[in-house]
Design an enzyme around this catalytic site. Structure first.
Site, PDB file in Angstrom:
ATOM      1  N   SER A  94       0.835  -1.195   0.000  1.00 54.35           N
ATOM      2  CA  SER A  94       0.000   0.000   0.000  1.00 54.35           C
ATOM      3  C   SER A  94       0.877   1.254   0.000  1.00 54.35           C
ATOM      4  O   SER A  94       1.548   1.549  -0.978  1.00 54.35           O
ATOM      5  CB  SER A  94      -0.958  -0.042   1.192  1.00 54.35           C
ATOM      6  OG  SER A  94      -1.920   0.985   1.115  1.00 54.35           O
TER       7      SER A  94
ATOM      8  N   HIS B  42      -8.749   1.399   0.925  1.00 54.20           N
ATOM      9  CA  HIS B  42      -8.912   0.495  -0.215  1.00 54.20           C
ATOM     10  C   HIS B  42     -10.368   0.075  -0.408  1.00 54.20           C
ATOM     11  O   HIS B  42     -10.668  -1.068  -0.723  1.00 54.20           O
ATOM     12  CB  HIS B  42      -7.990  -0.716  -0.072  1.00 54.20           C
ATOM     13  CG  HIS B  42      -6.553  -0.333   0.077  1.00 54.20           C
ATOM     14  ND1 HIS B  42      -5.818   0.207  -0.953  1.00 54.20           N
ATOM     15  CD2 HIS B  42      -5.729  -0.344   1.155  1.00 54.20           C
ATOM     16  CE1 HIS B  42      -4.604   0.495  -0.526  1.00 54.20           C
ATOM     17  NE2 HIS B  42      -4.516   0.178   0.746  1.00 54.20           N
TER      18      HIS B  42
END
Length: 313
Positions: A96, A205
């Site tokens: 990420s 997300h």
């Protein structure tokens, strides 16, 4: 000396108060990175992450640039001491947020552009999180199909979706609190071995981060992205990228798309990568690698002694 095949850069969740302080006080290369970061940002990020409370360091708008800077400092020391050589590496990757550190190390982003991007990303994601109560939960040992069914049953209560594929046995879900609560309850009833609520500000997300993604697109348009010297395995596809336009699109999509970390690790392992460096706080990625690629070695670079005689984990 260990010869590395790839670099794995940690993401949000690895933060802790005092991170990076010991290496900055030991190595001038690391100290210079922290000083540069404070100057670029116009405030003492270093003071916050070294002296702040856990709650202060956990703030998305603080921990994202903080983890990026700690990773960059660790990489600077590792390179200066001859422990990492870009020319010998097959891949770089980051979980990420860590993808920005990987792109900086690979030469796709300058340190300053990467730092400004992660600061903007962190602020935007914090604002999106403040707009609607939301969160994430890690689900262990529940088949994907069953977890998808749990989310489907809970979606009438709000946004809820699979967000992080960390290993064959661990998937993270993300969504609005009412829907997340219901999906967690259903996952437990369906036989999940363990369910853990994550200490994050919001539903990363997921579609709840769409306002943050829009802001990030604007920020990405203002920076130059170059072809990296090392292929960077992206979270969005789990495949390596070298094309600057594709990298820009992937970074914009990443905020609202699932993190395909298990696929990313498989991609690297299948291509022959077996020895990995993990620069920055924590050993989360070492643990995940053990679950995804048996026999892989991960060497952490976080504390001063690790730069003298690093040990795999």
């Amino acid at each position: 000396m260990t010869s590395f095949d790839a670099v794995l850069c940690p993401g949000q969740g690895a933060q802790k108060p005092g991170m990076g302080q010991a290496i900055a006080e030991t190595f001038p290369e690391a100290k210079a990175v922290f000083e540069q970061a404070d100057e670029i940002l116009g405030f003492e990020l270093t003071k916050v992450i070294w002296e702040g409370s856990q709650d202060e360091v956990n703030r998305t708008d603080i921990c994202q640039p903080g983890i990026y800077v700690v990773g960059a400092a660790a990489l600077a020391v590792a390179e200066a001491r001859g422990l990492l050589e870009k020319s010998s590496l097959k891949f770089a990757a980051g979980l990420s947020l860590g993808e920005y550190t990987a792109l900086y190390f690979a030469g796709a982003l300058t340190f300053e552009d990467g730092l400004r991007l992660v600061r903007e990303r962190g602020v935007a994601m914090q604002d999106a999180s403040d707009a609607e109560p939301s969160g994430m939960a890690s689900i262990l040992r529940l088949p994907r199909e069953k977890l998808e069914a749990c989310c489907e049953q809970a979606k009438d209560l709000g946004v809820i979706q699979l967000a992080n594929f960390l290993s064959p046995d661990q998937i993270v879900i993300s969504g609005a609190i009412p829907a997340l609560d219901r999906a967690v309850e259903l996952a437990q009833e369906a036989g999940a071995r363990r369910v853990t609520r994550l200490g994050v500000a919001g539903a990363f997300h997921s579609e709840l981060m769409r306002p943050a993604a829009t802001r990030l697109i604007d920020a990405l348009e203002r920076v130059e992205i170059r072809e990296p010297a090392i292929p960077v395995v992206t979270n969005v596809t789990g495949q390596p990228l070298t094309d600057p336009a594709a990298i820009r699109r992937a970074l914009a999509d990443q905020v609202v798309s699932p993190v395909l970390w298990a696929d990313s690790m498989k991609t690297m392992a299948d291509a022959g990568a077996a020895t990995f460096a993990e620069p920055g706080p924590g050993r989360v990625l070492a643990g995940l690698m053990r679950k995804n690629a048996k026999g892989a070695t991960v060497v952490g670079f976080d504390e001063p002694a690790e730069f003298d005689a690093p040990e795999g984990s």
